[in-house]
Design an enzyme around this catalytic site. Structure first.
Site, short mmCIF file in Angstrom:
data_model
loop_
_atom_site.label_atom_id
_atom_site.label_comp_id
_atom_site.label_asym_id
_atom_site.label_seq_id
_atom_site.Cartn_x
_atom_site.Cartn_y
_atom_site.Cartn_z
N CYS A 140 99.16 -21.55 50.16
CA CYS A 140 97.70 -20.99 49.95
C CYS A 140 96.96 -21.95 49.06
O CYS A 140 96.97 -21.58 47.89
CB CYS A 140 97.49 -19.61 49.72
SG CYS A 140 95.77 -18.97 49.65
N CYS A 143 94.19 -20.07 47.26
CA CYS A 143 94.52 -18.99 46.02
C CYS A 143 95.10 -19.81 44.91
O CYS A 143 95.11 -19.54 43.66
CB CYS A 143 95.75 -18.33 46.53
SG CYS A 143 95.78 -17.56 48.19
N ASP A 144 95.81 -21.10 44.94
CA ASP A 144 96.35 -21.62 44.04
C ASP A 144 96.19 -23.10 43.64
O ASP A 144 96.49 -23.72 42.67
CB ASP A 144 98.05 -22.01 44.34
CG ASP A 144 98.55 -20.39 44.63
OD1 ASP A 144 98.27 -19.53 43.83
OD2 ASP A 144 99.64 -20.41 45.41
#
Ligand code: NAP
Length: 317
Positions: A140, A143-144
């Protein structure tokens, strides 16, 4: 609500499992047709849309952030009285025409079940992948990606996700290397063109990642050139894996409504072969998985739920 065994029964017309674009649209249509509708979702409403930075191929919005679009879908879905409950579905049982959807709290009882459980990113299943997950291995970018400022990243895959997320990662990373097993991308042309123009992106073609190496965090990947069989170590600090999707269909695995890969088979009305069970969105066997197609699926299923319940009322068993 009536109490039976240890879990209370909750009687509704329609249970939607999964609150992605397909499930939320189904709930909108069903509740607007005056059906008592509940949407069960274990995470945030929106599904994969929440993990998408910018959506630019959903009509009506030139560009909108994934979480914002997810929130708008949720507001629409709840507009006509559908209920939303954050619950993990543990099992599904059939009792004649009646479907039991079992969660840790309740047993939802309904004539209609709409499965909108989506899909999840496939894993490479190579050494180091699990060990370094969260330590440089990610599925992701939204997200990261932020944690990889000024780093060198590897993206594995050649589809829309790999290319789109690879482009997204260039706002943080110094360099993004896309490693693809063929010499041509599968991604849409517009994404390909953007990636080819992006100075921070380069490609390693005809190659697979065989191993992810590192002690506390990712330090390199082992790459195999499929043309020459040569393997070599390639330094990088993060690995984003986008090699396709697996269906989240284990809940209906016993119902024999999937193909051999687990995608749920429906007709164009989103009906499975079991009367009153519909499937929408990414979990469905389909050649295109988009927000727009999931929304279309959801509108069919919500509408057909109404038709099905009418049929039951006209022909009570
Ligand atoms: P995908 O379209 O199935 O592409 C998977 C890619 O990974 C392919 O390039 C495939 O190679 C490669 N691959 C598969 N298994 C591999 C393995 N074991 N090792 C190395 N490479 C492997 O999956 P996706 O990109 O995740 O997209 C999923 C769906 O979402 C698609 O329908 C896509 O169109 C849609 N999507 C749309 C958008 C958008 O519209 N903006 C954005 C993201 C996703 P081959 O090409 O050789 O098969």
């Amino acid at each position: 609500m009536t109490e039976k065994n240890e879990k209370p029964f909750v009687e509704v017309d329609v249970v939607v499992v999964g609150a992605g674009p397909g499930g939320m649209t189904a709930a909108l249509y069903a509740s607007r047709a005056n059906l008592k509708t509940v949407v069960l979702e274990k995470g945030l409403p929106g599904g994969e849309v929440n993990n998408t930075a910018d959506v630019e191929n959903y009509p009506g919005y030139a560009k909108i952030s994934g979480p914002e679009l997810a929130h708008k879908f949720f507001e629409s879905a709840m507009e006509f009285g559908a209920q939303h409950s954050m619950e993990n579905v543990l099992g599904i049982e059939l009792h004649g025409n009646v479907k039991h959807v079992i969660t840790s709290k309740y047993i939802y009882v309904a004539p209609v079940l709409i499965v909108a459980t989506g899909s999840q990113h496939r894993k490479l299943n190579i050494p180091g992948e699990d060990l370094l997950s969260g330590k440089g291995v990610s599925y992701c970018a939204v997200c990261d990606g932020f944690f990889f400022r000024n780093r060198h990243l590897v993206v594995v895959g050649g589809g829309d996700s790999a290319v789109e997320e690879g482009i997204y990662l260039t706002q943080f990373a110094d360099k993004v290397t896309i490693i693809h097993r063929r010499d041509q991308l599968r991604a849409q042309k517009i994404l390909q063109e953007r990636a080819f123009k992006n100075e921070k992106i380069d490609f390693i073609w005809n190659s697979t990642v065989e191993e992810i190496n590192g002690d506390q965090s990712v330090e390199s990947v082992t790459i195999k050139n499929l043309k020459t069989d040569e393997t070599y170590t390639y330094p990088c600090e993060g690995v984003f894996i986008y090699i396709g999707l697996n269906p989240n269909s284990s809940l209906v695995g016993h119902l024999d409504i999937t193909d051999e890969e687990g995608w749920i088979i429906t007709n164009e009305k989103m009906e499975t072969k079991i009367p009153g069970i519909f499937a929408v969105g990414d979990v469905r066997q389909t050649h295109l998985r988009q927000i727009a197609t999931a929304v279309g699926d959801g509108s069919h299923a919500g509408h057909m739920a109404y038709q099905y319940i009418q049929t039951l009322a006209d022909h009570p068993s």
